[in-house]
Design a protein around this motif. Structure first.
Motif, PDB file in Angstrom:
ATOM      1  N   ASP A   1       0.850  -1.198   0.000  1.00 44.84           N
ATOM      2  CA  ASP A   1       0.000   0.000   0.000  1.00 44.84           C
ATOM      3  C   ASP A   1       0.882   1.242   0.000  1.00 44.84           C
ATOM      4  O   ASP A   1       1.027   1.915   1.014  1.00 44.84           O
ATOM      5  CB  ASP A   1      -0.930  -0.013   1.219  1.00 44.84           C
ATOM      6  N   ASN A   2       1.458   1.547  -1.159  1.00 47.91           N
ATOM      7  CA  ASN A   2       2.382   2.673  -1.207  1.00 47.91           C
ATOM      8  C   ASN A   2       1.703   4.016  -0.945  1.00 47.91           C
ATOM      9  O   ASN A   2       2.378   4.988  -0.630  1.00 47.91           O
ATOM     10  CB  ASN A   2       3.183   2.691  -2.516  1.00 47.91           C
ATOM     11  N   SER A   3       0.387   4.082  -0.997  1.00 41.86           N
ATOM     12  CA  SER A   3      -0.308   5.334  -0.670  1.00 41.86           C
ATOM     13  C   SER A   3      -0.223   5.653   0.823  1.00 41.86           C
ATOM     14  O   SER A   3      -0.400   6.796   1.222  1.00 41.86           O
ATOM     15  CB  SER A   3      -1.776   5.271  -1.112  1.00 41.86           C
ATOM     16  N   SER A   4       0.096   4.643   1.654  1.00 38.35           N
ATOM     17  CA  SER A   4       0.196   4.877   3.102  1.00 38.35           C
ATOM     18  C   SER A   4       1.625   5.166   3.564  1.00 38.35           C
ATOM     19  O   SER A   4       1.839   5.447   4.743  1.00 38.35           O
ATOM     20  CB  SER A   4      -0.352   3.667   3.876  1.00 38.35           C
ATOM     21  N   TYR A   5       2.597   5.114   2.676  1.00 33.72           N
ATOM     22  CA  TYR A   5       3.995   5.277   3.097  1.00 33.72           C
ATOM     23  C   TYR A   5       4.229   6.584   3.854  1.00 33.72           C
ATOM     24  O   TYR A   5       5.001   6.627   4.800  1.00 33.72           O
ATOM     25  CB  TYR A   5       4.935   5.184   1.891  1.00 33.72           C
ATOM     26  N   GLY A   6       3.596   7.652   3.439  1.00 32.02           N
ATOM     27  CA  GLY A   6       3.756   8.947   4.114  1.00 32.02           C
ATOM     28  C   GLY A   6       3.267   8.932   5.550  1.00 32.02           C
ATOM     29  O   GLY A   6       3.697   9.759   6.367  1.00 32.02           O
ATOM     30  N   GLU A   7       2.395   7.981   5.890  1.00 25.64           N
ATOM     31  CA  GLU A   7       1.872   7.875   7.253  1.00 25.64           C
ATOM     32  C   GLU A   7       2.840   7.187   8.203  1.00 25.64           C
ATOM     33  O   GLU A   7       2.792   7.420   9.402  1.00 25.64           O
ATOM     34  CB  GLU A   7       0.550   7.095   7.253  1.00 25.64           C
TER      35      GLU A   7
ATOM     36  N   LYS B   1       7.076   9.090   0.023  1.00 25.24           N
ATOM     37  CA  LYS B   1       6.106   8.995  -1.070  1.00 25.24           C
ATOM     38  C   LYS B   1       6.639   7.980  -2.075  1.00 25.24           C
ATOM     39  O   LYS B   1       7.817   8.003  -2.419  1.00 25.24           O
ATOM     40  CB  LYS B   1       5.929  10.364  -1.742  1.00 25.24           C
TER      41      LYS B   1
ATOM     42  N   GLU C   1       5.479   6.370  -5.870  1.00 24.89           N
ATOM     43  CA  GLU C   1       4.549   6.440  -6.990  1.00 24.89           C
ATOM     44  C   GLU C   1       4.684   5.185  -7.844  1.00 24.89           C
ATOM     45  O   GLU C   1       5.788   4.682  -8.039  1.00 24.89           O
ATOM     46  CB  GLU C   1       4.858   7.668  -7.851  1.00 24.89           C
TER      47      GLU C   1
ATOM     48  N   GLN D   1       2.639   1.296  -9.238  1.00 24.46           N
ATOM     49  CA  GLN D   1       1.965   0.113  -8.720  1.00 24.46           C
ATOM     50  C   GLN D   1       2.961  -1.029  -8.680  1.00 24.46           C
ATOM     51  O   GLN D   1       3.592  -1.341  -9.697  1.00 24.46           O
ATOM     52  CB  GLN D   1       0.773  -0.275  -9.597  1.00 24.46           C
ATOM     53  N   TYR D   2       3.086  -1.664  -7.525  1.00 18.02           N
ATOM     54  CA  TYR D   2       4.019  -2.777  -7.397  1.00 18.02           C
ATOM     55  C   TYR D   2       3.605  -3.944  -8.285  1.00 18.02           C
ATOM     56  O   TYR D   2       2.449  -4.334  -8.311  1.00 18.02           O
ATOM     57  CB  TYR D   2       4.105  -3.247  -5.949  1.00 18.02           C
TER      58      TYR D   2
END
Length: 166
Positions: free
Chosen positions: A46-52, A59, A61, A63-64
């Motif tokens: 879930d690379n969209s959660s990395y900033g959390e 960040k 960008e 898709q794995y």
């Protein structure tokens, strides 16, 4: 005179080529996380959660997937702006391995891996390691990455612990 210059340049190129080929350094970290490989894998994918949770890759960008190109924004300690790196997924084994590669061949390349190994006690051993190759590694202390990857491991464990409570 011209022959000496040419011979000197050829020798210099050969020395640089040998240094580029033989330059190698490695960073290795491991942490036991009180969770399943599946739960850890889910967070890593879930690379969209990395900033959390990720103090380094703030960040990511893309898709794995196998051979996917990813853009990683890596924030070094004390830096105000992240370094932007292109990486390619070399190998991906669900719940086991994420292997990414990037860099500039001959100058510096990096092979980064997350390994997830289930343990008999119900925990998962998270191994994060990276190999660096190229001319630049002769002049760079890769040990600077050790505490960064250790902090990423701990942050991942804490994030998963918090997520499991919710």
């Amino acid at each position: 005179m011209m022959t000496r210059i040419v011979v000197g340049l050829v020798l210099l190129v050969l020395v640089l080529a040998v240094l580029a080929i033989t330059g190698h350094k490695r960073v290795y970290t491991a942490l036991s996380i009180n969770s399943t490989p599946q739960a850890i894998w889910s967070v890593l994918m879930d690379n969209s959660s990395y900033g959390e949770w990720n103090p380094f890759a703030v960040k990511v960008e893309g898709q794995y997937g196998l051979d996917a190109e990813m853009i990683v924004h890596g924030l070094m300690p004390g830096a105000s702006k992240p370094v932007v790196m292109k990486v390619r997924v070399k190998k991906i084994e669900k719940n086991i391995l994420l292997h990414q590669h990037g860099g500039f061949p001959g100058i510096i390349t990096y092979d980064h891996r997350f390994h997830l190994q289930p343990q008999n006690d119900g925990t998962t051993l998270l191994i994060q390691e990276e190999d660096y190759h190229g001319l630049y590694v002769w002049f760079w202390d890769a040990k600077v990455m050790q505490p960064i990857y250790e902090s990423v491991n701990k942050a991942l464990a804490n994030y998963i612990k918090t997520e499991q409570k919710n």
